[in-house]
Design a protein around this motif. Structure first.
Motif, PDB file in Angstrom:
ATOM      1  N   TYR A  13     -12.233 -45.414 -24.059  1.00 39.13           N
ATOM      2  CA  TYR A  13     -12.701 -45.744 -22.144  1.00 39.13           C
ATOM      3  C   TYR A  13     -13.612 -45.741 -21.942  1.00 39.13           C
ATOM      4  CZ  TYR A  13     -11.147 -48.440 -18.038  1.00 39.13           C
ATOM      5  OH  TYR A  13     -11.167 -48.850 -16.988  1.00 39.13           O
ATOM      6  N   LYS A  14     -13.632 -44.776 -21.403  1.00 38.64           N
ATOM      7  CA  LYS A  14     -15.028 -44.457 -20.619  1.00 38.64           C
ATOM      8  C   LYS A  14     -16.013 -44.495 -20.918  1.00 38.64           C
ATOM      9  CE  LYS A  14     -12.180 -40.389 -18.475  1.00 38.64           C
ATOM     10  NZ  LYS A  14     -12.236 -39.120 -18.738  1.00 38.64           N
ATOM     11  N   LEU A  15     -16.503 -45.076 -21.948  1.00 34.97           N
ATOM     12  CA  LEU A  15     -17.763 -45.084 -23.401  1.00 34.97           C
ATOM     13  C   LEU A  15     -17.787 -46.609 -23.075  1.00 34.97           C
ATOM     14  CD1 LEU A  15     -17.747 -42.504 -26.429  1.00 34.97           C
ATOM     15  CD2 LEU A  15     -19.534 -42.761 -24.140  1.00 34.97           C
ATOM     16  N   MET A  16     -16.904 -47.609 -23.894  1.00 36.56           N
ATOM     17  CA  MET A  16     -16.867 -48.626 -23.503  1.00 36.56           C
ATOM     18  C   MET A  16     -17.009 -49.241 -22.426  1.00 36.56           C
ATOM     19  SD  MET A  16     -14.292 -49.721 -26.460  1.00 36.56           S
ATOM     20  CE  MET A  16     -14.513 -51.327 -26.017  1.00 36.56           C
ATOM     21  N   TYR A  24     -24.055 -52.352 -28.845  1.00 39.58           N
ATOM     22  CA  TYR A  24     -23.433 -51.714 -29.509  1.00 39.58           C
ATOM     23  C   TYR A  24     -21.590 -52.374 -30.033  1.00 39.58           C
ATOM     24  CZ  TYR A  24     -25.700 -47.663 -26.232  1.00 39.58           C
ATOM     25  OH  TYR A  24     -26.453 -46.765 -25.816  1.00 39.58           O
ATOM     26  N   THR A  25     -21.448 -51.780 -31.246  1.00 38.42           N
ATOM     27  CA  THR A  25     -19.628 -52.422 -31.942  1.00 38.42           C
ATOM     28  C   THR A  25     -18.993 -51.064 -32.059  1.00 38.42           C
ATOM     29  OG1 THR A  25     -21.067 -53.882 -33.154  1.00 38.42           O
ATOM     30  CG2 THR A  25     -18.530 -53.640 -33.623  1.00 38.42           C
ATOM     31  N   PHE A  26     -18.120 -50.591 -30.844  1.00 35.24           N
ATOM     32  CA  PHE A  26     -16.881 -49.451 -31.133  1.00 35.24           C
ATOM     33  C   PHE A  26     -16.197 -50.283 -32.464  1.00 35.24           C
ATOM     34  CE2 PHE A  26     -19.253 -49.146 -26.726  1.00 35.24           C
ATOM     35  CZ  PHE A  26     -19.068 -48.333 -27.427  1.00 35.24           C
ATOM     36  N   VAL A  27     -15.857 -49.174 -33.719  1.00 30.93           N
ATOM     37  CA  VAL A  27     -14.999 -49.714 -34.535  1.00 30.93           C
ATOM     38  C   VAL A  27     -13.737 -49.086 -34.373  1.00 30.93           C
ATOM     39  CG1 VAL A  27     -14.152 -49.060 -36.709  1.00 30.93           C
ATOM     40  CG2 VAL A  27     -16.656 -49.952 -35.679  1.00 30.93           C
ATOM     41  N   LEU A  28     -12.821 -49.116 -33.549  1.00 35.31           N
ATOM     42  CA  LEU A  28     -11.609 -48.413 -32.957  1.00 35.31           C
ATOM     43  C   LEU A  28      -9.588 -49.186 -33.926  1.00 35.31           C
ATOM     44  CD1 LEU A  28     -11.871 -49.317 -29.412  1.00 35.31           C
ATOM     45  CD2 LEU A  28     -12.783 -47.100 -30.155  1.00 35.31           C
ATOM     46  N   THR A 109     -25.554 -51.104 -32.818  1.00 34.48           N
ATOM     47  CA  THR A 109     -25.664 -49.687 -32.977  1.00 34.48           C
ATOM     48  C   THR A 109     -24.013 -49.356 -33.325  1.00 34.48           C
ATOM     49  OG1 THR A 109     -27.286 -48.562 -32.403  1.00 34.48           O
ATOM     50  CG2 THR A 109     -25.066 -46.879 -32.205  1.00 34.48           C
ATOM     51  N   VAL A 110     -23.418 -49.006 -34.279  1.00 36.57           N
ATOM     52  CA  VAL A 110     -21.878 -48.729 -34.621  1.00 36.57           C
ATOM     53  C   VAL A 110     -21.042 -47.430 -34.657  1.00 36.57           C
ATOM     54  CG1 VAL A 110     -20.179 -49.841 -36.320  1.00 36.57           C
ATOM     55  CG2 VAL A 110     -21.379 -50.564 -36.012  1.00 36.57           C
ATOM     56  N   VAL A 111     -20.483 -47.083 -33.615  1.00 34.94           N
ATOM     57  CA  VAL A 111     -19.589 -46.002 -33.203  1.00 34.94           C
ATOM     58  C   VAL A 111     -18.307 -46.508 -33.381  1.00 34.94           C
ATOM     59  CG1 VAL A 111     -19.335 -44.388 -31.546  1.00 34.94           C
ATOM     60  CG2 VAL A 111     -20.927 -46.565 -30.941  1.00 34.94           C
ATOM     61  N   SER A 112     -17.863 -45.350 -34.184  1.00 35.32           N
ATOM     62  CA  SER A 112     -16.299 -45.051 -34.516  1.00 35.32           C
ATOM     63  C   SER A 112     -16.209 -43.929 -33.878  1.00 35.32           C
ATOM     64  CB  SER A 112     -16.081 -44.515 -35.902  1.00 35.32           C
ATOM     65  OG  SER A 112     -14.860 -44.474 -36.104  1.00 35.32           O
ATOM     66  N   ILE A 113     -14.670 -44.565 -32.945  1.00 40.98           N
ATOM     67  CA  ILE A 113     -14.218 -43.402 -32.128  1.00 40.98           C
ATOM     68  C   ILE A 113     -12.012 -43.965 -32.174  1.00 40.98           C
ATOM     69  CG2 ILE A 113     -13.067 -42.792 -29.406  1.00 40.98           C
ATOM     70  CD1 ILE A 113     -15.674 -44.323 -28.859  1.00 40.98           C
ATOM     71  N   GLU A 114     -12.681 -42.740 -32.407  1.00 41.19           N
ATOM     72  CA  GLU A 114     -10.447 -42.057 -33.101  1.00 41.19           C
ATOM     73  C   GLU A 114     -10.080 -41.180 -33.144  1.00 41.19           C
ATOM     74  OE1 GLU A 114      -8.177 -43.803 -37.021  1.00 41.19           O
ATOM     75  OE2 GLU A 114      -9.580 -44.016 -37.164  1.00 41.19           O
ATOM     76  N   ASP A 115      -9.706 -40.648 -32.563  1.00 43.81           N
ATOM     77  CA  ASP A 115      -8.551 -39.707 -32.009  1.00 43.81           C
ATOM     78  C   ASP A 115      -9.213 -39.384 -31.058  1.00 43.81           C
ATOM     79  OD1 ASP A 115      -6.345 -40.117 -33.084  1.00 43.81           O
ATOM     80  OD2 ASP A 115      -7.093 -39.428 -34.780  1.00 43.81           O
ATOM     81  N   ASP A 116     -10.375 -39.622 -30.259  1.00 42.17           N
ATOM     82  CA  ASP A 116     -11.663 -38.777 -29.494  1.00 42.17           C
ATOM     83  C   ASP A 116     -12.689 -38.728 -30.497  1.00 42.17           C
ATOM     84  OD1 ASP A 116     -10.737 -40.025 -27.219  1.00 42.17           O
ATOM     85  OD2 ASP A 116      -9.958 -38.810 -26.437  1.00 42.17           O
ATOM     86  N   ASP A 117     -12.733 -38.904 -31.139  1.00 45.25           N
ATOM     87  CA  ASP A 117     -14.179 -38.040 -32.035  1.00 45.25           C
ATOM     88  C   ASP A 117     -14.762 -39.456 -32.053  1.00 45.25           C
ATOM     89  OD1 ASP A 117     -13.607 -36.229 -32.772  1.00 45.25           O
ATOM     90  OD2 ASP A 117     -11.718 -36.254 -34.670  1.00 45.25           O
ATOM     91  N   VAL A 118     -16.010 -39.486 -31.658  1.00 44.30           N
ATOM     92  CA  VAL A 118     -17.265 -40.241 -32.234  1.00 44.30           C
ATOM     93  C   VAL A 118     -18.057 -40.231 -33.031  1.00 44.30           C
ATOM     94  CG1 VAL A 118     -19.224 -40.720 -30.879  1.00 44.30           C
ATOM     95  CG2 VAL A 118     -16.946 -40.347 -29.421  1.00 44.30           C
ATOM     96  N   PRO A 130     -26.244 -41.519 -24.965  1.00 47.66           N
ATOM     97  CA  PRO A 130     -25.679 -41.648 -24.026  1.00 47.66           C
ATOM     98  C   PRO A 130     -24.154 -41.375 -24.555  1.00 47.66           C
ATOM     99  CG  PRO A 130     -26.399 -43.426 -23.724  1.00 47.66           C
ATOM    100  CD  PRO A 130     -26.728 -42.795 -25.303  1.00 47.66           C
ATOM    101  N   LEU A 131     -23.515 -41.619 -25.848  1.00 44.23           N
ATOM    102  CA  LEU A 131     -22.587 -41.496 -26.435  1.00 44.23           C
ATOM    103  C   LEU A 131     -21.711 -40.015 -26.820  1.00 44.23           C
ATOM    104  CD1 LEU A 131     -22.829 -43.742 -29.550  1.00 44.23           C
ATOM    105  CD2 LEU A 131     -21.645 -43.782 -27.836  1.00 44.23           C
ATOM    106  N   PHE A 132     -22.852 -39.010 -26.317  1.00 47.10           N
ATOM    107  CA  PHE A 132     -22.474 -36.746 -26.705  1.00 47.10           C
ATOM    108  C   PHE A 132     -22.889 -36.966 -25.105  1.00 47.10           C
ATOM    109  CE2 PHE A 132     -23.368 -39.354 -30.598  1.00 47.10           C
ATOM    110  CZ  PHE A 132     -21.629 -39.413 -31.347  1.00 47.10           C
ATOM    111  N   SER A 133     -22.868 -37.527 -24.150  1.00 45.86           N
ATOM    112  CA  SER A 133     -23.060 -36.693 -23.151  1.00 45.86           C
ATOM    113  C   SER A 133     -22.369 -36.516 -22.427  1.00 45.86           C
ATOM    114  CB  SER A 133     -24.201 -37.211 -22.551  1.00 45.86           C
ATOM    115  OG  SER A 133     -23.868 -38.811 -21.825  1.00 45.86           O
TER     116      SER A 133
END
Length: 133
Positions: A13-16, A24-28, A109-118, A130-133
């Motif tokens: 939620y915070k990143l999106m 960005y494409t978020f894979v959830l 940029t495609v980003v997977s976020i599952e169990d707060d693992d980016v 910004p994904l890791f800051s």
């Protein structure tokens, strides 16, 4: 509407919230609202909110998100110059077209976020810092 189709953790939620709309494409993890046809084997769904005024206005006017599969590249890999060329090349395969100016094709940029693992699955137009800051 994102939480209707995806399970959104606090981290996601915070990143999106910070990065969307954007490249960005978020894979959830997918909810049961997502048709199986649009999920991968891991029961995930890609969420994309592009920063393009025409697309954002279409979604606003519809009153709900657009659900689709990824568009596959054309064999000759040449971009279409205008809506008439698109009509000539694809004919009846397209149900509707909107002349919304030329969009330069760049991968998100495609980003997977599952169990707060980016995890960055594909680097594209969106900056990964910004994904890791």
């Amino acid at each position: 509407n994102i939480s209707e189709y995806a399970i959104v953790s606090n981290k996601a939620y915070k990143l999106m919230r910070k990065l969307l709309p954007g490249p960005y494409t978020f894979v959830l993890p997918a909810t049961k609202e997502v048709p199986k046809l649009l999920q991968n084997k891991r029961k995930q769904v890609g969420i994309r909110v592009p920063d393009h005024p025409v697309i954002l206005e279409v979604v606003r006017q519809l009153g709900h998100p657009i659900i689709s599969t990824t568009c596959q590249e054309v064999e000759d890999d040449l971009p279409c110059a205008d809506i008439w060329e698109i009509k000539d090349r694809f004919g009846l395969q397209i149900g509707m077209g909107i002349d919304g100016d030329y969009i330069y094709p760049e991968f998100s940029t495609v980003v997977s976020i599952e169990d707060d693992d980016v995890v960055v699955l594909r680097e594209g137009k969106g900056d990964t810092a910004p994904l890791f800051s």
